[in-house]
Scaffold this motif. Structure first.
Motif, PDB file in Angstrom:
ATOM      1  N   ASN A   1      10.963   2.779 -25.090  1.00 59.25           N
ATOM      2  CA  ASN A   1       9.949   1.743 -24.962  1.00 59.25           C
ATOM      3  C   ASN A   1       8.954   1.999 -23.838  1.00 59.25           C
ATOM      4  O   ASN A   1       7.847   1.451 -23.848  1.00 59.25           O
ATOM      5  N   GLU A   2       9.341   2.803 -22.863  1.00 55.92           N
ATOM      6  CA  GLU A   2       8.454   3.065 -21.739  1.00 55.92           C
ATOM      7  C   GLU A   2       7.421   4.149 -22.039  1.00 55.92           C
ATOM      8  O   GLU A   2       6.511   4.373 -21.243  1.00 55.92           O
ATOM      9  N   ASP A   3       7.552   4.807 -23.161  1.00 55.81           N
ATOM     10  CA  ASP A   3       6.602   5.857 -23.541  1.00 55.81           C
ATOM     11  C   ASP A   3       5.412   5.241 -24.274  1.00 55.81           C
ATOM     12  O   ASP A   3       5.549   4.765 -25.396  1.00 55.81           O
ATOM     13  N   ASP A   4       4.268   5.246 -23.629  1.00 54.33           N
ATOM     14  CA  ASP A   4       3.059   4.725 -24.280  1.00 54.33           C
ATOM     15  C   ASP A   4       2.628   5.618 -25.433  1.00 54.33           C
ATOM     16  O   ASP A   4       2.048   5.138 -26.412  1.00 54.33           O
ATOM     17  N   LEU A   5       2.881   6.914 -25.285  1.00 56.68           N
ATOM     18  CA  LEU A   5       2.511   7.864 -26.332  1.00 56.68           C
ATOM     19  C   LEU A   5       3.778   8.334 -27.035  1.00 56.68           C
ATOM     20  O   LEU A   5       4.661   8.940 -26.418  1.00 56.68           O
TER      21      LEU A   5
ATOM     22  N   TYR B   1      17.910  18.614 -12.442  1.00 58.97           N
ATOM     23  CA  TYR B   1      17.107  17.403 -12.513  1.00 58.97           C
ATOM     24  C   TYR B   1      15.626  17.757 -12.605  1.00 58.97           C
ATOM     25  O   TYR B   1      14.860  17.126 -13.331  1.00 58.97           O
ATOM     26  N   GLY B   2      15.228  18.771 -11.856  1.00 59.41           N
ATOM     27  CA  GLY B   2      13.840  19.212 -11.917  1.00 59.41           C
ATOM     28  C   GLY B   2      13.472  19.749 -13.282  1.00 59.41           C
ATOM     29  O   GLY B   2      12.383  19.481 -13.800  1.00 59.41           O
ATOM     30  N   VAL B   3      14.378  20.505 -13.891  1.00 61.08           N
ATOM     31  CA  VAL B   3      14.126  21.042 -15.230  1.00 61.08           C
ATOM     32  C   VAL B   3      13.995  19.911 -16.237  1.00 61.08           C
ATOM     33  O   VAL B   3      13.058  19.877 -17.050  1.00 61.08           O
ATOM     34  N   VAL B   4      14.917  18.954 -16.178  1.00 56.44           N
ATOM     35  CA  VAL B   4      14.878  17.834 -17.107  1.00 56.44           C
ATOM     36  C   VAL B   4      13.599  17.015 -16.919  1.00 56.44           C
ATOM     37  O   VAL B   4      13.054  16.458 -17.879  1.00 56.44           O
ATOM     38  N   GLY B   5      13.110  16.953 -15.690  1.00 51.58           N
ATOM     39  CA  GLY B   5      11.880  16.212 -15.436  1.00 51.58           C
ATOM     40  C   GLY B   5      10.678  16.741 -16.190  1.00 51.58           C
ATOM     41  O   GLY B   5       9.715  15.996 -16.420  1.00 51.58           O
ATOM     42  N   ILE B   6      10.725  17.995 -16.612  1.00 50.12           N
ATOM     43  CA  ILE B   6       9.625  18.571 -17.392  1.00 50.12           C
ATOM     44  C   ILE B   6       9.409  17.778 -18.676  1.00 50.12           C
ATOM     45  O   ILE B   6       8.277  17.560 -19.117  1.00 50.12           O
ATOM     46  N   TYR B   7      10.499  17.325 -19.274  1.00 47.83           N
ATOM     47  CA  TYR B   7      10.419  16.669 -20.579  1.00 47.83           C
ATOM     48  C   TYR B   7       9.750  15.296 -20.497  1.00 47.83           C
ATOM     49  O   TYR B   7       9.209  14.812 -21.487  1.00 47.83           O
ATOM     50  N   ASN B   8       9.815  14.662 -19.319  1.00 44.58           N
ATOM     51  CA  ASN B   8       9.317  13.295 -19.206  1.00 44.58           C
ATOM     52  C   ASN B   8       7.843  13.161 -19.542  1.00 44.58           C
ATOM     53  O   ASN B   8       7.412  12.156 -20.104  1.00 44.58           O
ATOM     54  N   ASN B   9       7.062  14.130 -19.147  1.00 43.46           N
ATOM     55  CA  ASN B   9       5.616  14.050 -19.345  1.00 43.46           C
ATOM     56  C   ASN B   9       5.089  15.145 -20.271  1.00 43.46           C
ATOM     57  O   ASN B   9       3.927  15.540 -20.179  1.00 43.46           O
ATOM     58  N   LEU B  10       5.951  15.628 -21.142  1.00 43.97           N
ATOM     59  CA  LEU B  10       5.549  16.636 -22.117  1.00 43.97           C
ATOM     60  C   LEU B  10       5.118  15.921 -23.393  1.00 43.97           C
ATOM     61  O   LEU B  10       5.946  15.484 -24.189  1.00 43.97           O
ATOM     62  N   HIS B  11       3.821  15.780 -23.577  1.00 47.64           N
ATOM     63  CA  HIS B  11       3.275  14.948 -24.657  1.00 47.64           C
ATOM     64  C   HIS B  11       2.806  15.821 -25.820  1.00 47.64           C
ATOM     65  O   HIS B  11       1.600  15.962 -26.052  1.00 47.64           O
ATOM     66  N   LEU B  12       3.749  16.376 -26.550  1.00 49.75           N
ATOM     67  CA  LEU B  12       3.363  17.193 -27.698  1.00 49.75           C
ATOM     68  C   LEU B  12       2.812  16.355 -28.842  1.00 49.75           C
ATOM     69  O   LEU B  12       2.368  16.905 -29.859  1.00 49.75           O
ATOM     70  N   GLU B  13       2.814  15.028 -28.677  1.00 48.20           N
ATOM     71  CA  GLU B  13       2.114  14.182 -29.637  1.00 48.20           C
ATOM     72  C   GLU B  13       0.639  14.550 -29.747  1.00 48.20           C
ATOM     73  O   GLU B  13       0.008  14.309 -30.781  1.00 48.20           O
TER      74      GLU B  13
END
Length: 456
Positions: free
Chosen positions: A278-282, A50-62
């Protein structure tokens, strides 16, 4: 890096914002509002994941997508992108300064991700491993974290590091493998940086498999990243080796599959992508269009649009039907917000990497074969290419990878100028050309970071 240190402390709290899941298949459907106690993350292999997957939530490569596009000649500023709705205007017009907020947000977000990655790696031995399956799963998760660490560092290098084409001792961003909040690392010599990147890539290659969906960093993603890194490093035989590893596992999309990739979030040619909702602003389409105000921020440049032939499937996919220069590449699923995932590694890029690497090692005929296969897939008909040179390669990268954040970085790695058509300038007084080596060509490390860390 006082500013980074402060925000990295906050990012430790963000690391805890993970949710318990009932199905591994829905591992990325996380609610960041729910918390998991930090000690709980290390109580089992499943919780650690779960901790590893959490990395992806705020990874904004945009951020890389935006900077790699607007600094170059594939975008032009919309007249609606002004005043309170202004966004990245100065970067696009090459009138920015080192205190530009987008530069600082990019630096901060990427180092936040690295802090979370390093926190998990430093604490992985706390996780009980009671069976051979547990040990195997933890090895895969370690490989995933190290692959992500290499990828995020390389994105920071592409943005803020010196070009490999720079003469003399080129320097780049700090390669951070510790969570020590008091360290103030300086710039890293480019040769040392690549050594550290390859160390993490080799660890990822040793441990990873392809058992996850393309929304998780996999063995094939490792190969694709390794091919990209080798291309930038000008290690062309290595680029060929890793590109070939990927290309044996995937096939180029048909026109129908390619259309579904951009319009229906399908996965043809996708090696690794970041899931968006939809919850991703970026997300990719918000870079070019403000959904809150209904205003376009950037358009496709005339230079780019005129590079396509009408029968090229990319011409109809990447630009709007009602407004020809509107960026429509990330049209996504057919809903109001046009949700589209962010492709990070695609097979098309790997074809282009190998074609360039073949050309630069003298195997031009093999490079032509790869280039021809890609163009035929996009044109939907057989074509004949008789010559291959740097101009042909860059033009095809320009067309295929448009609005994916490669153009500026491609020109930078080769030491080439940024050049725009007159009709793509925001104002008649704007510069048409930015030469390699000019003060504004190289994006600077953000002023706030330099002020708090004199080693930068």
């Amino acid at each position: 890096m006082h500013t980074t240190t402060y925000t990295l402390k906050n990012s430790f709290l963000l690391l805890l914002a993970l949710v318990f899941l009932t199905s591994c298949d829905r591992m990325l459907d996380l609610d960041p509002k729910e918390n998991v106690d930090s000690d709980q993350i290390y109580k089992s292999v499943r919780y650690f994941e779960y901790g590893v997957v959490g990395i992806y939530n705020n990874l904004h490569l945009e951020n890389s997508t935006l900077l790699g596009s607007i600094m170059a000649d594939e975008c032009k500023l919309s007249s609606e992108n002004t005043g309170v709705d202004g966004y990245a205007v100065h970067l696009n017009r090459w009138t920015y300064s080192s205190d530009d907020e987008i530069l600082h947000e990019t630096w901060k977000d990427y180092y936040h991700a690295l802090y979370k990655i390093n926190t998990l790696l430093e604490n992985k031995d706390r996780v009980p491993q009671e069976s051979a399956e547990d040990k195997e799963a933890m090895a895969i998760l370690e490989g995933e974290l190290k692959g992500l660490r290499a990828m995020v560092h390389f994105e920071l290098h592409r943005i803020f590091g010196d070009s490999d084409a720079k003469k003399g001792q080129a320097l780049t961003i700090p390669y951070v493998t510790s969570t020590d909040l008091f360290q103030k690392p300086g710039k890293t010599p480019l040769a040392d940086f690549y050594t550290l990147v390859w160390k993490d890539l080799q660890a990822a290659e040793e441990h990873l498999t392809n058992t996850h969906a393309p929304t998780r960093f996999s063995l094939d993603a490792t190969y694709a990243l390794a091919a990209r890194v080798a291309l930038y490093q000008k290690e062309y035989p290595r680029a060929i080796t890793y590109a070939t590893k990927v290309m044996t596992q995937y096939t180029l999309a048909t026109k129908e599959q390619y259309t579904a990739l951009w319009r229906a979030n399908q996965t043809a040619e996708v090696i690794f992508k970041l899931a968006r909702n939809n919850e991703d602003d970026l997300r990719p389409n918000t870079l070019w269009y403000n959904f809150n105000t209904g205003k376009s921020l950037f358009y496709g440049s005339t230079k780019l649009i005129q590079s396509y032939e009408e029968e090229d499937v990319r011409f109809s996919l990447f630009f709007g039907e009602e407004q020809a220069n509107q960026i429509a590449k990330y049209s996504g699923e057919g809903n109001e917000n046009r949700i589209s995932d962010l492709p990070v590694f695609r097979l098309a890029e790997v074809y282009l990497i190998r074609a360039e690497a073949y050309f630069r090692t003298g195997a031009t005929a093999l490079g032509i074969r790869d280039m021809q296969a890609l163009i035929e897939a996009r044109m939907g008909e057989e074509i004949t290419i008789t010559e291959l040179d740097e101009s042909v390669i860059l033009t095809e990268r320009f067309k295929e990878l448009a609005f994916e954040g490669h153009r500026y970085f491609d020109l930078k790695r080769l030491g080439q100028p940024l050049e725009r058509n007159t009709e793509d300038l925001a104002a008649a007084t704007d510069s048409k050309q930015l030469l390699f080596g000019s003060p504004l060509y190289q994006l600077p490390i953000p002023l706030k970071e330099v002020q708090s860390n004199p080693n930068l």
